[in-house]
Design an enzyme around this catalytic site. Structure first.
Site, PDB file in Angstrom:
ATOM      1  N   ASN A   9     -38.021   7.468 -32.302  1.00 21.01           N
ATOM      2  CA  ASN A   9     -38.229   7.596 -33.647  1.00 21.01           C
ATOM      3  C   ASN A   9     -38.645   8.779 -34.200  1.00 21.01           C
ATOM      4  OD1 ASN A   9     -39.375   6.841 -36.303  1.00 21.01           O
ATOM      5  ND2 ASN A   9     -41.127   5.836 -35.539  1.00 21.01           N
ATOM      6  N   LYS A  11     -38.986   9.751 -37.007  1.00 13.96           N
ATOM      7  CA  LYS A  11     -39.925   9.965 -38.242  1.00 13.96           C
ATOM      8  C   LYS A  11     -39.262  10.794 -39.406  1.00 13.96           C
ATOM      9  CE  LYS A  11     -43.898   8.818 -35.543  1.00 13.96           C
ATOM     10  NZ  LYS A  11     -45.285   8.682 -35.365  1.00 13.96           N
ATOM     11  N   HIS A  97     -43.568  -0.545 -38.963  1.00 15.92           N
ATOM     12  CA  HIS A  97     -44.087   0.731 -38.475  1.00 15.92           C
ATOM     13  C   HIS A  97     -45.518   0.998 -39.314  1.00 15.92           C
ATOM     14  CE1 HIS A  97     -45.374   4.745 -36.719  1.00 15.92           C
ATOM     15  NE2 HIS A  97     -44.372   4.385 -35.888  1.00 15.92           N
ATOM     16  N   GLU A  99     -47.163   3.496 -39.866  1.00 14.01           N
ATOM     17  CA  GLU A  99     -47.071   4.409 -41.132  1.00 14.01           C
ATOM     18  C   GLU A  99     -46.600   3.815 -42.375  1.00 14.01           C
ATOM     19  OE1 GLU A  99     -45.140   7.425 -38.921  1.00 14.01           O
ATOM     20  OE2 GLU A  99     -46.671   7.787 -37.489  1.00 14.01           O
ATOM     21  N   GLU A 169     -47.578  -1.191 -30.844  1.00 15.60           N
ATOM     22  CA  GLU A 169     -47.906   0.115 -31.164  1.00 15.60           C
ATOM     23  C   GLU A 169     -49.501   0.091 -31.496  1.00 15.60           C
ATOM     24  OE1 GLU A 169     -44.499   2.773 -31.639  1.00 15.60           O
ATOM     25  OE2 GLU A 169     -44.917   1.984 -33.626  1.00 15.60           O
ATOM     26  N   GLY A 175     -49.248   9.388 -32.273  1.00 14.89           N
ATOM     27  CA  GLY A 175     -49.271  10.594 -32.598  1.00 14.89           C
ATOM     28  C   GLY A 175     -50.701  11.251 -32.233  1.00 14.89           C
ATOM     29  N   SER A 215     -47.930   7.543 -28.124  1.00 11.22           N
ATOM     30  CA  SER A 215     -48.069   8.740 -27.207  1.00 11.22           C
ATOM     31  C   SER A 215     -47.415   8.489 -25.853  1.00 11.22           C
ATOM     32  CB  SER A 215     -49.749   9.065 -27.221  1.00 11.22           C
ATOM     33  OG  SER A 215     -50.053   9.590 -28.697  1.00 11.22           O
TER      34      SER A 215
HETATM   35  C1  PEP Z   1     -44.208   6.041 -33.169  1.00 13.68           C
HETATM   36  O1  PEP Z   1     -44.359   6.580 -34.225  1.00 13.68           O
HETATM   37  O2  PEP Z   1     -43.611   5.015 -33.170  1.00 13.68           O
HETATM   38  C2  PEP Z   1     -44.848   6.679 -32.103  1.00 13.68           C
HETATM   39  C3  PEP Z   1     -44.967   5.847 -30.962  1.00 13.68           C
HETATM   40  O3  PEP Z   1     -45.319   7.943 -32.068  1.00 13.68           O
HETATM   41  P1  PEP Z   1     -45.709   8.900 -31.020  1.00 13.68           P
HETATM   42  O4  PEP Z   1     -44.881   8.551 -29.761  1.00 13.68           O
HETATM   43  O5  PEP Z   1     -45.747  10.326 -31.540  1.00 13.68           O
HETATM   44  O6  PEP Z   1     -47.088   8.426 -30.532  1.00 13.68           O
END
Ligand code: PEP
Length: 252
Positions: A9, A11, A97, A99, A169, A175, A215
Site C-alpha cells: 500500500n 498510500k 483502511h 486512515e 491492521e 506506521g 509495521s
Molecule cells: C498500512 O498502511 O496498511 C500499513 C500496514 O502501514 P505500515 O506498514 O507503514 O505500518
C-alpha cells in the site's frame, strides 16, 4: 480461494517518475528471486494505476487501488468508480483502511456499498479492520473487530464473501514501528476465522486469506507469516523500498 498474499500500500507517496522507477525495480527484482506460493499486489495511487497494470502484463504481480467510490457513476466530482478501475484491469482494491476511516469518515455502512460495487465489477476487496490502542488496552479489541466485520461484510451473500481478502491492521501498529507480536497477530487472525466459520461455515473460513498489516517489515515478516492463520501482509512503509518489499515477499 485462500492464498498467501503480500500487498504493498503506497498510500499518497511517489511522483510519476518515482513510481515508474519503483515498479521497475520491483519487476526486475521479481525476475531474480524464487517466489514460493505467494501472490504479489501493488497498490499505487490512482494516477499511476494504468502504468502499473501495463507493467503487470509482463510481470509477476497484480494491481490494486487504494479506494473506490460507493457510487456507481454520475455527478460525484472527484470520485473514482469500480467500473473505471475494472476498465484498466485493476484486480484488487483496499477498503476500510484506518486512515480512510479516520480522515475521510468512512463508516462500515459505506464499506458494504464499496464492497458491493467492487464485487459487481469483478474486483476483489481487501477489507481492513483493526482496533485503536485504547480499545486494545481496555481489552475490547475482539469486539471492535467483530463489529467491523459484522457491520460491513457479513451482509454479503456467501458467494460474494468468499471472494474477499481481509487485512487485520491494529491501528496502533500502522506506521508506528510497533508491530503486533506474532502471538497477538495469530490470536486475532484465528478469532476472525472463527467468526467466519460461525457466519459462513468452515469451508469459506478455510478459504479466506487474512493478511496482517502494521509495521510489517523485512525483519519481522518471516515470524508473522509463519503463523497458521496469517496468510501474508498488507505492507505500507516497507513497500516503498524495493529491496525491503522483495525481502518480505521471500519471507514465506
Ligand atoms: C498500512 O498502511 O496498511 C500499513 C500496514 O502501514 P505500515 O506498514 O507503514 O505500518
Amino acid at each position: 480461494m485462500r492464498r498467501n498474499i503480500v500487498a504493498g500500500n503506497w498510500k499518497m507517496n511517489k511522483t510519476f517518475q518515482e513510481a515508474d522507477d519503483l515498479i521497475n525495480e520491483i519487476s526486475e527484482g521479481l525476475d531474480d528471486i524464487s517466489i514460493k506460493n505467494v501472490e504479489i499486489i501493488l497498490c499505487p495511487p490512482f494516477p499511476f494505476l494504468e502504468m502499473t497494470t501495463d507493467y503487470a502484463q509482463e510481470s509477476n504481480f497484480s494491481v490494486g487501488a487504494q479506494n473506490v467510490s460507493s457510487y456507481e457513476a454520475g455527478a460525484y466530482t472527484g470520485e473514482i468508480s469500480a467500473q473505471m478501475l475494472q476498465s484498466i484491469d485493476v484486480e484488487y482494491c483496499i477498503i476500510g483502511h484506518s486512515e480512510r476511516r479516520k480522515y475521510f469518515k468512512e463508516t462500515d455502512e459505506i464499506l458494504t456499498l464499496k464492497a458491493e460495487m467492487l464485487l459487481k465489477c469483478g474486483i476483489i476487496p481487501i477489507f481492513c479492520c483493526g482496533e485503536e490502542l485504547p480499545e486494545r488496552e481496555a481489552g475490547n479489541h475482539f469486539n471492535v473487530v467483530k463489529t467491523q466485520l459484522e457491520t460491513a461484510l457479513f451482509k454479503l451473500d456467501p458467494l460474494d464473501f468468499g471472494k474477499i481478502v481481509i487485512a487485520y491492521e491494529p491501528v496502533w501498529a500502522i506506521g508506528t514501528g510497533v508491530t503486533a507480536s506474532s502471538d497477538q497477530a495469530q490470536e486475532m487472525h484465528a478469532y476472525i476465522r472463527s467468526l467466519i466459520i460461525e457466519k459462513y461455515g468452515k469451508e469459506t473460513a478455510k478459504n479466506t486469506s487474512i493478511l496482517y498489516g502494521g509495521s510489517c517489515n523485512a525483519k519481522n515478516a518471516k515470524e508473522l507469516f509463519a503463523n497458521p492463520d496469517v496468510d501474508g501482509g498488507l505492507i505500507g512503509g516497507a513497500s516503498l523500498i524495493a529491496e525491503d518489499f522483495l525481502k518480505i515477499i521471500q519471507s514465506f
